[in-house]
Design a protein around this motif. Sequence first.
Motif, PDB file in Angstrom:
ATOM      1  N   ASN A  76       0.819  -1.205   0.000  1.00 31.28           N
ATOM      2  CA  ASN A  76       0.000   0.000   0.000  1.00 31.28           C
ATOM      3  C   ASN A  76       0.855   1.259   0.000  1.00 31.28           C
ATOM      4  O   ASN A  76       0.466   2.285  -0.569  1.00 31.28           O
ATOM      5  CB  ASN A  76      -0.946  -0.001   1.199  1.00 31.28           C
ATOM      6  N   SER A  77       2.017   1.196   0.645  1.00 30.38           N
ATOM      7  CA  SER A  77       2.941   2.328   0.600  1.00 30.38           C
ATOM      8  C   SER A  77       3.328   2.641  -0.839  1.00 30.38           C
ATOM      9  O   SER A  77       3.272   3.791  -1.281  1.00 30.38           O
ATOM     10  CB  SER A  77       4.204   2.022   1.413  1.00 30.38           C
ATOM     11  N   VAL A  78       3.708   1.601  -1.568  1.00 29.72           N
ATOM     12  CA  VAL A  78       4.106   1.780  -2.965  1.00 29.72           C
ATOM     13  C   VAL A  78       2.940   2.298  -3.801  1.00 29.72           C
ATOM     14  O   VAL A  78       3.086   3.224  -4.607  1.00 29.72           O
ATOM     15  CB  VAL A  78       4.628   0.451  -3.546  1.00 29.72           C
ATOM     16  N   ARG A  79       1.753   1.722  -3.583  1.00 38.23           N
ATOM     17  CA  ARG A  79       0.574   2.121  -4.364  1.00 38.23           C
ATOM     18  C   ARG A  79       0.253   3.598  -4.167  1.00 38.23           C
ATOM     19  O   ARG A  79       0.010   4.333  -5.127  1.00 38.23           O
ATOM     20  CB  ARG A  79      -0.630   1.272  -3.956  1.00 38.23           C
ATOM     21  N   ILE A  80       0.284   4.061  -2.917  1.00 39.79           N
ATOM     22  CA  ILE A  80      -0.071   5.457  -2.629  1.00 39.79           C
ATOM     23  C   ILE A  80       0.984   6.407  -3.174  1.00 39.79           C
ATOM     24  O   ILE A  80       0.658   7.443  -3.767  1.00 39.79           O
ATOM     25  CB  ILE A  80      -0.277   5.658  -1.122  1.00 39.79           C
ATOM     26  N   VAL A  81       2.266   6.082  -2.983  1.00 38.60           N
ATOM     27  CA  VAL A  81       3.331   6.953  -3.504  1.00 38.60           C
ATOM     28  C   VAL A  81       3.246   7.033  -5.025  1.00 38.60           C
ATOM     29  O   VAL A  81       3.366   8.118  -5.609  1.00 38.60           O
ATOM     30  CB  VAL A  81       4.720   6.458  -3.064  1.00 38.60           C
ATOM     31  N   THR A  98      13.508  11.555  -9.559  1.00 43.90           N
ATOM     32  CA  THR A  98      14.171  11.307  -8.277  1.00 43.90           C
ATOM     33  C   THR A  98      13.300  11.806  -7.124  1.00 43.90           C
ATOM     34  O   THR A  98      12.435  12.664  -7.308  1.00 43.90           O
ATOM     35  CB  THR A  98      15.541  12.010  -8.192  1.00 43.90           C
ATOM     36  N   ALA A  99      13.564  11.275  -5.952  1.00 45.80           N
ATOM     37  CA  ALA A  99      12.868  11.733  -4.747  1.00 45.80           C
ATOM     38  C   ALA A  99      13.711  11.397  -3.528  1.00 45.80           C
ATOM     39  O   ALA A  99      14.441  10.400  -3.512  1.00 45.80           O
ATOM     40  CB  ALA A  99      11.489  11.088  -4.622  1.00 45.80           C
ATOM     41  N   SER A 100      13.607  12.230  -2.519  1.00 46.30           N
ATOM     42  CA  SER A 100      14.237  11.944  -1.229  1.00 46.30           C
ATOM     43  C   SER A 100      13.165  11.474  -0.263  1.00 46.30           C
ATOM     44  O   SER A 100      11.984  11.756  -0.425  1.00 46.30           O
ATOM     45  CB  SER A 100      14.949  13.180  -0.684  1.00 46.30           C
ATOM     46  N   GLY A 101      13.594  10.728   0.745  1.00 45.08           N
ATOM     47  CA  GLY A 101      12.685  10.223   1.769  1.00 45.08           C
ATOM     48  C   GLY A 101      13.296  10.442   3.132  1.00 45.08           C
ATOM     49  O   GLY A 101      14.401  10.987   3.260  1.00 45.08           O
ATOM     50  N   ALA A 102      12.586  10.028   4.179  1.00 43.74           N
ATOM     51  CA  ALA A 102      13.087  10.242   5.534  1.00 43.74           C
ATOM     52  C   ALA A 102      12.606   9.144   6.467  1.00 43.74           C
ATOM     53  O   ALA A 102      11.611   8.461   6.197  1.00 43.74           O
ATOM     54  CB  ALA A 102      12.643  11.608   6.064  1.00 43.74           C
ATOM     55  N   SER A 111      15.668   0.396   7.852  1.00 44.54           N
ATOM     56  CA  SER A 111      14.550   1.301   7.574  1.00 44.54           C
ATOM     57  C   SER A 111      14.863   2.188   6.378  1.00 44.54           C
ATOM     58  O   SER A 111      13.990   2.453   5.543  1.00 44.54           O
ATOM     59  CB  SER A 111      14.247   2.168   8.798  1.00 44.54           C
ATOM     60  N   GLU A 112      16.101   2.654   6.287  1.00 45.18           N
ATOM     61  CA  GLU A 112      16.507   3.448   5.127  1.00 45.18           C
ATOM     62  C   GLU A 112      16.317   2.659   3.842  1.00 45.18           C
ATOM     63  O   GLU A 112      15.799   3.184   2.844  1.00 45.18           O
ATOM     64  CB  GLU A 112      17.970   3.861   5.255  1.00 45.18           C
ATOM     65  N   LYS A 113      16.722   1.389   3.853  1.00 48.88           N
ATOM     66  CA  LYS A 113      16.611   0.552   2.657  1.00 48.88           C
ATOM     67  C   LYS A 113      15.154   0.335   2.274  1.00 48.88           C
ATOM     68  O   LYS A 113      14.806   0.351   1.091  1.00 48.88           O
ATOM     69  CB  LYS A 113      17.298  -0.799   2.899  1.00 48.88           C
ATOM     70  N   VAL A 114      14.290   0.132   3.274  1.00 48.58           N
ATOM     71  CA  VAL A 114      12.877  -0.112   2.982  1.00 48.58           C
ATOM     72  C   VAL A 114      12.242   1.132   2.361  1.00 48.58           C
ATOM     73  O   VAL A 114      11.506   1.037   1.372  1.00 48.58           O
ATOM     74  CB  VAL A 114      12.112  -0.532   4.255  1.00 48.58           C
ATOM     75  N   VAL A 115      12.519   2.315   2.929  1.00 47.98           N
ATOM     76  CA  VAL A 115      11.978   3.547   2.353  1.00 47.98           C
ATOM     77  C   VAL A 115      12.500   3.755   0.942  1.00 47.98           C
ATOM     78  O   VAL A 115      11.746   4.119   0.026  1.00 47.98           O
ATOM     79  CB  VAL A 115      12.329   4.764   3.246  1.00 47.98           C
ATOM     80  N   ALA A 116      13.798   3.510   0.729  1.00 52.12           N
ATOM     81  CA  ALA A 116      14.368   3.634  -0.614  1.00 52.12           C
ATOM     82  C   ALA A 116      13.709   2.658  -1.582  1.00 52.12           C
ATOM     83  O   ALA A 116      13.442   2.996  -2.746  1.00 52.12           O
ATOM     84  CB  ALA A 116      15.875   3.393  -0.572  1.00 52.12           C
ATOM     85  N   ASP A 125      13.956   7.217  -8.473  1.00 48.19           N
ATOM     86  CA  ASP A 125      15.297   6.903  -7.992  1.00 48.19           C
ATOM     87  C   ASP A 125      15.453   7.591  -6.638  1.00 48.19           C
ATOM     88  O   ASP A 125      15.300   8.818  -6.549  1.00 48.19           O
ATOM     89  CB  ASP A 125      16.369   7.425  -8.956  1.00 48.19           C
ATOM     90  N   ALA A 126      15.712   6.819  -5.590  1.00 45.39           N
ATOM     91  CA  ALA A 126      15.837   7.401  -4.255  1.00 45.39           C
ATOM     92  C   ALA A 126      17.178   8.121  -4.151  1.00 45.39           C
ATOM     93  O   ALA A 126      18.231   7.489  -4.181  1.00 45.39           O
ATOM     94  CB  ALA A 126      15.731   6.317  -3.193  1.00 45.39           C
ATOM     95  N   SER A 127      17.135   9.448  -4.024  1.00 40.29           N
ATOM     96  CA  SER A 127      18.378  10.226  -4.028  1.00 40.29           C
ATOM     97  C   SER A 127      19.057  10.218  -2.663  1.00 40.29           C
ATOM     98  O   SER A 127      20.282  10.119  -2.568  1.00 40.29           O
ATOM     99  CB  SER A 127      18.098  11.672  -4.461  1.00 40.29           C
ATOM    100  N   ILE A 128      18.259  10.317  -1.586  1.00 41.58           N
ATOM    101  CA  ILE A 128      18.822  10.326  -0.236  1.00 41.58           C
ATOM    102  C   ILE A 128      17.713  10.040   0.759  1.00 41.58           C
ATOM    103  O   ILE A 128      16.554  10.405   0.544  1.00 41.58           O
ATOM    104  CB  ILE A 128      19.485  11.695   0.077  1.00 41.58           C
TER     105      ILE A 128
END
Length: 277
Positions: A76-81, A98-102, A111-116, A125-128
């Motif tokens: 659902n995270s992927v679907r909404i984003v 590209t997009a950054s996350g937190a 957790s960083e890897k999962v958000v990326a 492409d997860a930039s940071i």
Amino acid sequence: MLNIKSINQQLNNFHELVENKDLVKQIKQPKGLKTGVDLGTSSIVLVVLDESNRPLFGAYEYAKVVRDGIIVDYLNSVRIVRKLKEEAEAKLGVSLTTASGAIPPGTGENSEKVVANVLGDAGFDASIIIDEPTAAARFLNMTEGSVIDIGGGTTGISNFEKGQSVAIFDEPTGGYHMSLVVSGAFSVPIDEAELLKRNRAKEVEVFGAVRPVVEKMATIAARYVVASEQAPVVVVGGATNFKEFVHTFEKIMKRPVIRPQYPEFVTPIGIAMFDQE
């Protein structure tokens, strides 16, 4: 120097952009666009800025995909984003690459890897991936003082001196814990408790129930904030949207506390500012 008047004006402008998509204009020269995605406990927010960090697009969707800073519903995270990304691209007339996350501080490399991965599977492409209170501080242009980011599952604190982050802390108390208290106090399911928290007509009753949770947050913040009395202390996050929130914090912390208007948008805008750096 914290310019709260300018900050509030920017947040008001962004809020208007989120609420009225007719204000969004097609982009003729898409060079330098910055996109940020905030995967929150109660909502997912997507922000697009131009190369000068001026907001071009903003949107959010309420969601229950994160718990205590950890993604618990990946699909659902992927679907909404992806949905928010497609909406932004359609309105702006460009492709966002590209997009950054937190993440909350202290939740770890996994957790960083999962958000990326969420960003990647949604077409970015997860930039940071950065920590949330540091993202908030970027938008606030904090050089001295502390930012307290009240997330859905955690209270995060970043301390700054001479323009540098000197310490970052995080404790597991946030908006979700407030919802649990509301659920018990009003004998309603957790989903209904979330709605009660946002019901202005019930604010006095609801805050009376969650005040002990807010006092705990303030006690956590007081333990970690190291800024001098002259340096600003700023609280952000949607969970701070109660009239008595700041007053309660100030009583516990025994110092002035600042809350910007629309504090729920501070961190998402800050996240976007880190994209493509």
